[in-house]
Design an enzyme around this catalytic site. Sequence first.
Site, short mmCIF file in Angstrom:
data_model
loop_
_atom_site.label_atom_id
_atom_site.label_comp_id
_atom_site.label_asym_id
_atom_site.label_seq_id
_atom_site.Cartn_x
_atom_site.Cartn_y
_atom_site.Cartn_z
CB CYS A 97 56.53 25.89 11.76
SG CYS A 97 56.00 27.21 12.87
NE ARG A 131 56.30 34.45 16.58
CZ ARG A 131 55.66 34.20 15.44
NH1 ARG A 131 54.68 34.98 15.05
NH2 ARG A 131 55.99 33.18 14.68
CG HIS A 199 60.96 25.63 13.42
ND1 HIS A 199 60.96 25.71 12.06
CD2 HIS A 199 59.89 26.33 13.84
CE1 HIS A 199 59.93 26.44 11.68
NE2 HIS A 199 59.27 26.83 12.74
N1 GLN Z 1 53.82 32.36 10.45
C1 GLN Z 1 53.38 31.23 11.24
C2 GLN Z 1 53.10 31.59 12.69
O1 GLN Z 1 53.66 32.52 13.20
C3 GLN Z 1 54.41 30.12 11.14
C4 GLN Z 1 55.73 30.49 11.73
C5 GLN Z 1 56.83 29.52 11.46
O2 GLN Z 1 56.85 28.81 10.45
N2 GLN Z 1 57.80 29.53 12.34
O3 GLN Z 1 52.32 30.92 13.33
#
Ligand code: GLN
Length: 248
Positions: A97, A131, A199
Amino acid sequence: MADLKLRIGALYPDQMNIYADRGNIAVLQRRCEWRSVDVSVTAIGLGEPIDPEQFDLIYLGGGQDDDQRRCAADLIERKRDGLVAAAARGAILLGVCGGYQLLGRWYELGEERIEGVSLLDVETIRGEGSRLIGNVAIETRLPGAPEGAVLAGFENHGGRTRLLDGAQPLGRVLKGQGNDGSSGYEGCRAGTVIGTYLHGPLLPANSWFADWLISSALGDDLELSPLDDSLELEAHAAACRAAGIAGS
Ligand code: GLN
């Protein structure tokens, strides 16, 4: 397998460890120990350089934008050369990520550009929309792994990642959003450098991939002794079902 040793470098374990992704390191460690493969885990924090000869596998987990910002400058200044040299000698580099984004060229948030180390030819741009969150399953093609082997996990990222200049994905999305919610690709792989949005953490539910990483890091022809993976296979099946595909 007592003569073998896997030397793991864990980058920024205090900053880049969203969703308990340090669980990935625990899985690598245990699966080595269960086979009597010697294993060491060395934390590499802010300000510390990387000796490329010292590691067989280097891990960079996920993080919030703020943590990424803090680590990115350090990554370029103190660690990029070591990472490039480690990859050149065949060490595995795994970014998850936020870590995946930083292995790429850059992560753009509006006017701001956070530079990455460019080991993967990808760019990430913070999308306008919501997101990309949810369970995800991808079909992979990796040398030495069963064709179409599935990785299942969870994703939560605002950044949309695009493969550039013929960069190869880690896999094809079966369910979920993947790199950008529309390309059908997930992650990126360039030789031994791998990035993924999965993840969960990733490796407890995908023990085949943990073993692929271990054997690739120790030497391509290495056959690892089998383990009793009944719980791990159940975890994999549950993660697949959560993503909406039949668990296998
Ligand atoms: N901050 C990054 C995003 O939102 C990665 C997020 C994460 O590692 N879960 O894309």
